[in-house]
Scaffold this active site. Structure first.
Site, mmCIF file in Angstrom:
data_model
loop_
_atom_site.group_PDB
_atom_site.id
_atom_site.type_symbol
_atom_site.label_atom_id
_atom_site.label_comp_id
_atom_site.label_asym_id
_atom_site.label_seq_id
_atom_site.Cartn_x
_atom_site.Cartn_y
_atom_site.Cartn_z
ATOM 1 N N HIS A 82 0.456 -1.266 0.234
ATOM 2 C CA HIS A 82 -0.252 0.323 -0.340
ATOM 3 C C HIS A 82 0.939 1.202 -0.083
ATOM 4 C CE1 HIS A 82 -3.452 2.096 1.076
ATOM 5 N NE2 HIS A 82 -2.815 3.303 1.380
ATOM 6 N N ASP A 161 -14.543 3.002 7.652
ATOM 7 C CA ASP A 161 -13.600 3.312 6.504
ATOM 8 C C ASP A 161 -14.427 4.654 5.528
ATOM 9 O OD1 ASP A 161 -10.516 4.687 6.064
ATOM 10 O OD2 ASP A 161 -11.075 4.055 4.266
ATOM 11 N N ARG A 168 -14.101 13.485 6.419
ATOM 12 C CA ARG A 168 -12.589 14.009 6.796
ATOM 13 C C ARG A 168 -11.909 14.490 5.768
ATOM 14 N NH1 ARG A 168 -8.857 8.716 7.045
ATOM 15 N NH2 ARG A 168 -6.971 10.497 7.254
ATOM 16 N N SER A 183 -7.806 3.843 9.172
ATOM 17 C CA SER A 183 -7.865 3.900 7.187
ATOM 18 C C SER A 183 -6.890 3.300 7.266
ATOM 19 C CB SER A 183 -7.923 5.651 7.004
ATOM 20 O OG SER A 183 -8.419 5.854 5.594
ATOM 21 N N LYS A 187 -8.130 -1.677 6.180
ATOM 22 C CA LYS A 187 -8.613 -2.176 4.796
ATOM 23 C C LYS A 187 -7.661 -3.257 4.347
ATOM 24 C CE LYS A 187 -8.143 2.349 3.461
ATOM 25 N NZ LYS A 187 -8.624 3.923 2.721
HETATM 26 N N1 URA Z 1 -5.574 7.079 2.301
HETATM 27 C C1 URA Z 1 -6.124 5.897 3.126
HETATM 28 O O1 URA Z 1 -6.470 5.397 2.814
HETATM 29 N N2 URA Z 1 -6.552 6.810 4.742
HETATM 30 C C2 URA Z 1 -6.087 8.095 4.940
HETATM 31 O O2 URA Z 1 -6.163 8.566 5.531
HETATM 32 C C3 URA Z 1 -5.053 8.436 3.564
HETATM 33 C C4 URA Z 1 -4.845 7.657 2.785
#
Ligand code: URA
Length: 441
Positions: A82, A161, A168, A183, A187
């Site tokens: 990621h 999320d 946000r 966040s 995931k």
């Molecule tokens: N990427 C994400 O998935 N979440 C965040 O809060 C910031 C970047």
């Protein structure tokens, strides 16, 4: 329990209990807690922070707020990757096939671009016919036969999320370490991989502007991963300059192909190879030095490029565009942007370069908006290059002259020139694992 008290506790700098955090996540997902109370809590967290236990509990509650993915039908150690997001960051498009070509399965769920950052799904969809909306059974079949697949989130993964990120985004509470860490990690945990490689970006095009902030975010995410039994490593990499030379959807697919053919600029090639090597390391393929060699062999032999073509075909894409870029749909309008004075390109505000690309049509303003696959920027020069007045700085691609005007205006504002040469940042600042931060410079 009352949401009013949860907000008040955090506002006053108290630690939230596990029960309070669970109450918030469950209530918000169920629709019992309204957006205005959730945004007040997000702002209180932004100002007062969260300790490791609170961040871990928030992440776990978010991860189990919906469906989770069980990757056990795919044999072997599954490693996910990621990136915290950047400009010109097409690394997944190259890294996934390199790792798969080396024999390690990659079952990846990616996201779309928002604001100044691009998203892997949009880039893949610029390959005509490529589908990212594949059912889970077929997803597993492709990973088991080809070795890799990249799709959008299936089912109801991490609804907490989805709601919280959208909130946000409009309440100026994105750039908070506990909120970003929970966040991203919720995931990744829900997506089911055994090990996780994080590419934490740092610099003017990233959420984290300094290496110390990026290290804090990386440490928080590694701690969360290790806590739930997923081996997690984070690399802190440069995003003070766009990665590579191409920004935009089909443009970035082309540059990823160049990486796989060994023909791309050094920064993007070196970054992809190091990320791939670290994924192979996490998959248990040996020491890092050996994994670097294995990754490079996949590029040198052409196996990784063939793997990308195979994955594209398996997901319905026309792989002929990857072999012959002139087959990609072309932008209606192009413009050359030339230097108005001689000197070193001293700095390039990378977030603004991303905003310029989005203004050309490559990005989206809202989550539901579409993107123009052929829009974007091909840089001819980057920070540190010396230019003479009149030299080509970049070629812009878009659907209209008005968009080109806006893209050019923003791009020119992003660039400063000087008689002095700037200091060029390293590709990687640090590697963070369960043992701590290992600075590389
Ligand atoms: N990427 C994400 O998935 N979440 C965040 O809060 C910031 C970047």
């Amino acid at each position: 329990m009352r949401m009013f008290d949860v907000i008040k506790h955090k506002r006053d700098g108290l630690e939230l209990t596990d029960e309070e955090i669970e109450f918030f996540v469950k209530g918000y997902v169920a629709g019992d807690i309204p957006d205005y109370q959730a945004s007040a809590l997000a702002m209180a967290i932004f100002y007062k922070g969260m300790n490791a236990r609170e961040t871990g509990t928030l992440t776990w509650q978010m991860a189990i707020s919906g469906d989770t993915c069980d990757l056990s039908p795919i044999p072997g150690i599954k490693v996910d990757k990621h990136s915290t997001g950047g400009v010109g960051d097409k690394t997944s498009l190259a890294v996934v096939p390199i790792v798969a070509a080396a024999g390690c399965p990659v079952a990846k769920m990616s996201g779309r671009g928002l604001g100044h950052t691009g998203g892997t799904l949009d880039k893949l969809e610029s390959i005509p016919g490529f589908s990212v909306g594949i059912e889970q059974e077929r997803f597993f079949e492709i990973v088991n036969s080809v070795g890799c697949a990249i799709i959008g989130q299936t089912g109801n993964l991490v609804p907490a999320d989805k709601k919280l990120y959208a909130l946000r985004d409009v309440t100026a509470t994105i750039d908070s370490i506990p909120l970003i860490a929970s966040s991203i990690m919720s995931k990744k945990i829900a997506a089911g991989a055994d090990a996780i490689l994080l590419d934490v970006k740092c610099g003017s095009g990233a959420f984290m502007k300094t290496d110390l902030q990026a290290a804090e975010l990386a440490k928080a995410m590694v701690a969360i991963g290790e806590e739930v039994g997923r081996t997690t490593v984070a690399l802190i990499s440069d995003m003070d300059r766009p990665l590579g030379l191409k920004i935009g959807n089909s443009l970035e697919v082309m540059e990823a192909c160049e990486v796989l053919k060994g023909m791309a600029p050094e920064d993007i090639s070196a970054t992809c190879l190091e990320l791939a090597a670290n994924m192979l390391f996490l998959a248990g393929r040996g020491e890092l030095a050996l994994c670097r060699k294995i990754a490079k062999e996949q590029v040198d032999s052409g196996a990784a490029f063939e793997k990308l073509c195979e994955m594209a075909e398996a997901q319905g894409g026309d792989s002929s565009v990857l072999r012959d870029f002139s087959r990609f749909p072309q932008a209606a309008c192009t413009r050359e942007v030339r230097a108005t004075q001689s000197g070193y390109l001293f700095s390039m505000n990378t977030e603004q370069v991303g905003t310029s690309s989005a203004a050309l049509g490559a990005g989206r303003e809202t989550i539901d908006a579409g993107v123009d696959f052929s829009a974007g920027i091909a840089l001819a020069k980057k920070t540190g290059d010396y230019v003479e007045e009149g030299d080509l700085l970049a070629t812009l691609y878009s659907s209209s002259e008005a968009r080109l005007d806006e893209g050019e205006r923003i791009l020119r504002e992003a660039i400063t020139t000087s008689e002095r040469a700037p200091v060029i940042p390293p590709h990687f600042y640090a590697r963070v694992d369960a043992n701590g931060v290992h600075w590389l410079h």
